[in-house]
Design a protein around this motif. Structure first.
Motif, PDB file in Angstrom:
ATOM      1  N   ARG A 120       0.817  -1.207   0.000  1.00 46.40           N
ATOM      2  CA  ARG A 120       0.000   0.000   0.000  1.00 46.40           C
ATOM      3  C   ARG A 120       0.849   1.254   0.000  1.00 46.40           C
ATOM      4  N   TRP A 121       2.142   1.141   0.217  1.00 46.64           N
ATOM      5  CA  TRP A 121       3.060   2.282   0.274  1.00 46.64           C
ATOM      6  C   TRP A 121       3.769   2.524  -1.057  1.00 46.64           C
ATOM      7  N   ASP A 122       3.625   1.623  -2.004  1.00 46.89           N
ATOM      8  CA  ASP A 122       4.334   1.753  -3.278  1.00 46.89           C
ATOM      9  C   ASP A 122       4.009   3.053  -4.014  1.00 46.89           C
ATOM     10  N   HIS A 123       2.800   3.518  -3.905  1.00 44.50           N
ATOM     11  CA  HIS A 123       2.433   4.752  -4.619  1.00 44.50           C
ATOM     12  C   HIS A 123       3.233   5.953  -4.113  1.00 44.50           C
ATOM     13  N   LEU A 124       3.720   5.911  -2.872  1.00 39.89           N
ATOM     14  CA  LEU A 124       4.513   7.015  -2.328  1.00 39.89           C
ATOM     15  C   LEU A 124       5.824   7.196  -3.083  1.00 39.89           C
ATOM     16  N   PHE A 125       6.374   6.084  -3.591  1.00 37.05           N
ATOM     17  CA  PHE A 125       7.623   6.177  -4.348  1.00 37.05           C
ATOM     18  C   PHE A 125       7.428   6.869  -5.689  1.00 37.05           C
ATOM     19  N   ASP A 126       6.194   6.863  -6.189  1.00 36.53           N
ATOM     20  CA  ASP A 126       5.902   7.503  -7.471  1.00 36.53           C
ATOM     21  C   ASP A 126       5.639   8.995  -7.344  1.00 36.53           C
ATOM     22  N   LEU A 127       5.422   9.462  -6.122  1.00 42.30           N
ATOM     23  CA  LEU A 127       5.165  10.891  -5.908  1.00 42.30           C
ATOM     24  C   LEU A 127       6.446  11.690  -6.036  1.00 42.30           C
ATOM     25  N   LYS A 128       6.295  12.869  -6.594  1.00 43.75           N
ATOM     26  CA  LYS A 128       7.447  13.754  -6.698  1.00 43.75           C
ATOM     27  C   LYS A 128       7.632  14.481  -5.379  1.00 43.75           C
TER      28      LYS A 128
END
Length: 153
Positions: free
Chosen positions: A4-12
């Motif tokens: 569920r935290w993977d999307h944080l790596f895609d944030l700028k």
């Protein structure tokens, strides 16, 4: 399976200054939700023409007053004194849907916004310059447009 935290790596990443300006705009929008907005060190002797705003119950100004106050505060911060003076002296606010009774709240809000921005510059020891203060007011304007029906610029 993705976490569920993977999307944080895609944030700028957000620059600290951008985060600060967004937070200041959020706090100012919260302050502007009440009328009149909070003022520290309220001295009745120096209120002058703004005294009635604090001594009696006054109605909240129309959204157009906030829009025009933001315009004037940005001019003030940009040191566009000729435009500011022309606007006030020639009652240009009447051309923007305001009436004569809106003059005092308009000038109060303009001064309040300008003082808030100058206070931000002082609190950051001059790191937030006038250009960034105007940027903060633009963020505030967008936020107010979302929340109170103010027209977005």
């Amino acid at each position: 399976m993705p976490s569920r935290w993977d999307h944080l790596f895609d944030l700028k990443p957000v620059a600290l200054v951008d985060h600060l300006l967004d937070e200041v705009a959020r706090l100012l929008a919260k302050d502007l939700a009440s009328w009149p907005p909070p003022v520290q060190d309220l001295d009745p002797a120096t209120l002058g023409e703004f005294a009635p705003l604090f001594q009696e119950a006054t109605r909240r100004p129309e959204p157009a007053v906030y829009t025009e106050a933001l315009r004037l505060a940005k001019w003030d911060l940009a040191r566009e004194f000729d435009a500011f003076d022309d606007y006030v002296r020639n009652k240009r606010y009447l051309e923007h849907g305001l009436n004569a009774g809106d003059r005092v709240p308009l000038l109060f809000l303009t001064r309040w916004l300008t003082e808030q921005m100058l206070g931000l510059g002082e609190a950051t020891q001059g790191r937030i310059k006038r250009r960034l203060m105007r940027d903060c007011l633009e963020r505030l304007e967008a936020r107010l447009g979302d929340r109170t029906g103010l027209p977005q610029a």
